[in-house]
Design a protein around this motif. Sequence first.
Motif, PDB file in Angstrom:
ATOM      1  N   LEU A 154       3.905   9.789 -16.623  1.00 15.88           N
ATOM      2  CA  LEU A 154       3.567   9.469 -17.899  1.00 15.88           C
ATOM      3  C   LEU A 154       2.779   9.867 -18.972  1.00 15.88           C
ATOM      4  CD1 LEU A 154       3.145   5.892 -17.812  1.00 15.88           C
ATOM      5  CD2 LEU A 154       4.792   7.106 -19.788  1.00 15.88           C
ATOM      6  N   GLY A 155       1.707  10.725 -17.850  1.00 11.99           N
ATOM      7  CA  GLY A 155       0.609  11.583 -18.141  1.00 11.99           C
ATOM      8  C   GLY A 155       0.752  13.658 -18.926  1.00 11.99           C
ATOM      9  N   LYS A 156       1.875  13.187 -18.110  1.00 13.64           N
ATOM     10  CA  LYS A 156       2.323  15.383 -18.043  1.00 13.64           C
ATOM     11  C   LYS A 156       3.154  14.797 -19.272  1.00 13.64           C
ATOM     12  CE  LYS A 156       2.563  16.678 -13.196  1.00 13.64           C
ATOM     13  NZ  LYS A 156       3.233  17.368 -12.692  1.00 13.64           N
ATOM     14  N   GLY A 157       3.725  13.977 -19.420  1.00  9.46           N
ATOM     15  CA  GLY A 157       5.074  13.678 -20.162  1.00  9.46           C
ATOM     16  C   GLY A 157       4.111  13.660 -22.114  1.00  9.46           C
ATOM     17  N   ILE A 158       3.402  12.887 -22.538  1.00  6.28           N
ATOM     18  CA  ILE A 158       2.401  12.188 -23.182  1.00  6.28           C
ATOM     19  C   ILE A 158       2.343  14.089 -23.741  1.00  6.28           C
ATOM     20  CG2 ILE A 158       0.372  11.613 -24.035  1.00  6.28           C
ATOM     21  CD1 ILE A 158       0.889   9.134 -22.220  1.00  6.28           C
ATOM     22  N   ASN A 159       1.296  14.864 -22.582  1.00  9.12           N
ATOM     23  CA  ASN A 159       0.519  16.198 -22.711  1.00  9.12           C
ATOM     24  C   ASN A 159       1.774  17.310 -23.115  1.00  9.12           C
ATOM     25  OD1 ASN A 159      -2.293  16.045 -21.977  1.00  9.12           O
ATOM     26  ND2 ASN A 159      -2.068  15.468 -20.532  1.00  9.12           N
ATOM     27  N   ALA A 210       3.220   3.002  -8.954  1.00  6.71           N
ATOM     28  CA  ALA A 210       2.356   2.874 -10.011  1.00  6.71           C
ATOM     29  C   ALA A 210       1.759   4.350 -10.120  1.00  6.71           C
ATOM     30  CB  ALA A 210       1.630   2.104  -9.788  1.00  6.71           C
ATOM     31  N   ASN A 211       0.660   5.397  -9.445  1.00  6.65           N
ATOM     32  CA  ASN A 211       0.609   6.674  -9.619  1.00  6.65           C
ATOM     33  C   ASN A 211       1.854   7.081  -9.903  1.00  6.65           C
ATOM     34  OD1 ASN A 211      -2.108   4.714  -8.975  1.00  6.65           O
ATOM     35  ND2 ASN A 211      -1.364   5.996  -6.655  1.00  6.65           N
ATOM     36  N   LEU A 212       2.797   7.105  -9.403  1.00  8.61           N
ATOM     37  CA  LEU A 212       3.895   8.198  -9.639  1.00  8.61           C
ATOM     38  C   LEU A 212       3.686   8.314 -11.024  1.00  8.61           C
ATOM     39  CD1 LEU A 212       5.415  11.003  -8.551  1.00  8.61           C
ATOM     40  CD2 LEU A 212       6.872   9.221  -8.180  1.00  8.61           C
ATOM     41  N   VAL A 213       4.592   6.651 -11.446  1.00  9.41           N
ATOM     42  CA  VAL A 213       4.745   6.637 -12.771  1.00  9.41           C
ATOM     43  C   VAL A 213       3.453   6.809 -13.680  1.00  9.41           C
ATOM     44  CG1 VAL A 213       4.759   4.554 -14.936  1.00  9.41           C
ATOM     45  CG2 VAL A 213       6.236   5.092 -12.487  1.00  9.41           C
ATOM     46  N   GLY A 214       2.050   6.224 -13.372  1.00 10.23           N
ATOM     47  CA  GLY A 214       1.481   6.929 -14.235  1.00 10.23           C
ATOM     48  C   GLY A 214       0.935   8.684 -14.447  1.00 10.23           C
ATOM     49  N   PHE A 225       0.599  -1.204   0.058  1.00 11.33           N
ATOM     50  CA  PHE A 225       0.185  -0.268  -0.212  1.00 11.33           C
ATOM     51  C   PHE A 225       0.726   1.037  -0.003  1.00 11.33           C
ATOM     52  CE2 PHE A 225      -2.487   3.373   2.261  1.00 11.33           C
ATOM     53  CZ  PHE A 225      -3.574   3.430   1.247  1.00 11.33           C
ATOM     54  N   ALA A 226       1.540   1.158   0.634  1.00 12.76           N
ATOM     55  CA  ALA A 226       3.064   2.444   0.688  1.00 12.76           C
ATOM     56  C   ALA A 226       3.473   2.921  -0.310  1.00 12.76           C
ATOM     57  CB  ALA A 226       2.983   2.325   2.287  1.00 12.76           C
ATOM     58  N   LEU A 227       3.519   1.479  -0.916  1.00 11.10           N
ATOM     59  CA  LEU A 227       4.894   1.800  -1.713  1.00 11.10           C
ATOM     60  C   LEU A 227       4.886   1.710  -3.450  1.00 11.10           C
ATOM     61  CD1 LEU A 227       7.429  -0.319   0.175  1.00 11.10           C
ATOM     62  CD2 LEU A 227       7.883   2.571  -0.024  1.00 11.10           C
ATOM     63  N   ILE A 228       3.894   0.214  -3.464  1.00 11.60           N
ATOM     64  CA  ILE A 228       3.531  -0.452  -4.511  1.00 11.60           C
ATOM     65  C   ILE A 228       2.749   1.150  -5.495  1.00 11.60           C
ATOM     66  CG2 ILE A 228       2.846  -1.921  -6.234  1.00 11.60           C
ATOM     67  CD1 ILE A 228       3.773  -4.202  -4.246  1.00 11.60           C
ATOM     68  N   GLY A 229       1.357   1.117  -4.929  1.00 11.17           N
ATOM     69  CA  GLY A 229       0.240   2.047  -5.271  1.00 11.17           C
ATOM     70  C   GLY A 229       0.838   3.323  -5.472  1.00 11.17           C
ATOM     71  N   PRO A 230       1.602   4.181  -4.644  1.00 11.15           N
ATOM     72  CA  PRO A 230       1.802   5.179  -4.860  1.00 11.15           C
ATOM     73  C   PRO A 230       3.213   5.255  -6.175  1.00 11.15           C
ATOM     74  CG  PRO A 230       2.161   5.010  -2.217  1.00 11.15           C
ATOM     75  CD  PRO A 230       1.639   3.576  -3.438  1.00 11.15           C
ATOM     76  N   GLY A 258      -2.397  -1.275 -15.504  1.00  5.63           N
ATOM     77  CA  GLY A 258      -3.272  -0.155 -14.546  1.00  5.63           C
ATOM     78  C   GLY A 258      -2.756   1.217 -13.990  1.00  5.63           C
ATOM     79  N   VAL A 259      -1.948   1.377 -14.935  1.00 10.70           N
ATOM     80  CA  VAL A 259      -1.576   3.195 -14.991  1.00 10.70           C
ATOM     81  C   VAL A 259      -2.506   3.997 -15.421  1.00 10.70           C
ATOM     82  CG1 VAL A 259       0.619   2.518 -14.519  1.00 10.70           C
ATOM     83  CG2 VAL A 259       0.133   2.882 -16.610  1.00 10.70           C
ATOM     84  N   HIS A 260      -3.297   3.023 -16.766  1.00  9.14           N
ATOM     85  CA  HIS A 260      -3.995   4.384 -17.964  1.00  9.14           C
ATOM     86  C   HIS A 260      -4.785   5.275 -17.208  1.00  9.14           C
ATOM     87  CE1 HIS A 260      -6.722   0.767 -16.125  1.00  9.14           C
ATOM     88  NE2 HIS A 260      -8.046   1.498 -17.169  1.00  9.14           N
ATOM     89  N   MET A 261      -5.708   4.303 -15.846  1.00  9.62           N
ATOM     90  CA  MET A 261      -6.416   6.298 -14.583  1.00  9.62           C
ATOM     91  C   MET A 261      -5.313   7.264 -14.723  1.00  9.62           C
ATOM     92  SD  MET A 261      -9.095   5.158 -14.958  1.00  9.62           S
ATOM     93  CE  MET A 261      -9.894   6.078 -14.906  1.00  9.62           C
ATOM     94  N   MET A 262      -3.857   6.604 -14.286  1.00 10.45           N
ATOM     95  CA  MET A 262      -3.787   8.469 -13.803  1.00 10.45           C
ATOM     96  C   MET A 262      -3.247   9.213 -14.940  1.00 10.45           C
ATOM     97  SD  MET A 262      -3.276   8.755 -10.637  1.00 10.45           S
ATOM     98  CE  MET A 262      -1.834   9.613 -10.801  1.00 10.45           C
TER      99      MET A 262
END
Length: 622
Positions: free
Chosen positions: A266-271, A259-263, A252-257, A296-300
């Motif tokens: 990625l979103g900022k880079g694509i924009n 994955a969210n950070l990667v997403g 919860f404390a490492l994996i999820g954040p 599962g990083v598409h939502m972020m």
Amino acid sequence: MEKYQQLASEIIENVGGKDNILGLTHCVTRLRFKLRDESLANDEFLKNHEGVVTVLKSAGQYQVVIGNHVPDVFKVVREQAGLSDDLSTIEDDKKEMSLFARFFDFISGVMMPSIAILSASGIIKGLNTVLSVAGVYSAESSYYTLINAIGDAMFYFFPIILGYNTARKLKMNPYIGLTLGAIMCYPEINGVDLSFFGHNINATYTSTVLPIILLVCLAAPVERFFNKVLPSAVKTFMTPMLVMLICLPIGFALIGPLANLVGLYLGKGINTVIGISPILAGILLGGMWQLFVMFGVHMMIIMPSIMGLMQGTPDAMMAMISLVSFTQLGIVLAIWMKTRDKKLKNIALPAWIASIFGVTEPAIYGVTLPRRKMFVLSCIMGAISGGLLGVLNVKAYTMAGLGIFGLPGMIDPNSGDLDNLVKAIIVMIITTILSLVAGYILFKDDKVEATMDEVGTNHTKMTSVSNAIGEAEVLVNPIKGTILPLNEVKDDAFAQGIMGKGIAIDPEEGHVYAPCDGTVMTVFPTKHAIGLISEGGSEILIHLGMDTVQLNGQYFEAHVESGQKVVKGDLLISFDLDAIKDAGYSMVTPIIVTNTRDYSEISPVSTTGDITVGTDLLSLQV
């Protein structure tokens, strides 16, 4: 299994008892024991037992020949003898698999058990939207709410299902994986601020894929460690407790954040890329979108776009991803149209229907990902789709769905101009047609075509033989090589006809094809043997080599699975002939009709000489 209880008990007793068993495996027809002392075994009793065909001793193994139902007997013997899985089960040998192949094998193994329900759920979600748009009921009605829950629950709680599947794939307690997934979906820890040691964490795990898979991968070795060190009296409940208490906070404390950070980045880079070159951005985003969905990083990635649309800002990224599902639609539709594999057809049909509505998980995990070329093709087509949308400067104006439900979002609500929507529809049609044509051209069933054509003339000549016999079933040769009489095989169970009548082939090539239309009864985990039942009722065993079970699957590759329908000429198994011979094994292959007693006569069409694939081999007279 109850009917094998007495047989199993008598086998255990007459191999010298539980304490005399060092190990147990099985092949297609035999229980293969490793015994402390073979002299303690009662050979004569077992040979004369009505449930045993014979007893053989070879390569340090005490072999009790049972027949085609040996897997059922094996399970009962293992249970009665108290043998653990690691002592008694042969696993597929993946040492020869590349890292890339292992990755796809793992992902497919985790996702495939859920494909049917994913497809059903995707179709329900799409139909619900169609009925709402058509005015059958409103989006605010109780009908819409209930049906949406039916369709959406599988996706929302997907981490629970993935936790179970991943745990099974990793050979750990599947209920620990299931529980970890359930905890990850617990409402009070999703999308809320939680503070640990002064660090704020806000993560959402519902409808995700990668976080739970990584969490279970972490939990598997932890479980094995505690199962090894804890006393038997307490490890049943202590191991799950410790695994959850240790792994869940880390996940919860490492994996999820992470994955969210990667997403997010990625979103900022694509924009940023969209601002520089919409065409390049469309190619990159369209080509990689399905990979983002897989992990599962598409939502972020689309969170910035969602926030912009909610504020009334048109967004190119949402337009670029909304039509990617049509690449899967076209390719999976082509596979559904072209394949002769009924099982694949049954998976592909709901998968391409779900893709119409923008739900691509069934298509990805059930159809294209296991066929890597098709998945790569879908990514290429996705890149073309995104690039075309970038060229035409198509934008999304409002939040909508994906697939056909993404189209209403292309209408400018302020001007009502349909030009943007028309461009999107043109790209959708082009993408679907291109994907359909490319998929149809490039997809091939695992089937021998050229080889069968080569032997067409010879097969015609042999037809007169089967006609002369009358109402006979004819099996064709599955392996190119040299014919040998069965009595020349260096294995008494085959040479003496104990397993049934047939013929043997000394292979020249490493391919085995279906000798008839029928169903695969079993593919042994070591892939050195396969059993089929023909449409005419003959039960056929193809045993690749002598004692090759000891290779544990090395140098063999199966192209079919148990329960799969096959047609004459389908590729069943391939193998590295030279490597197996270099390892010191004979590849002389018996082809046996195990239900010989059902036929008045089983006769080889020829007993000597070279023979090509597809030539008539055995005639079975009822």
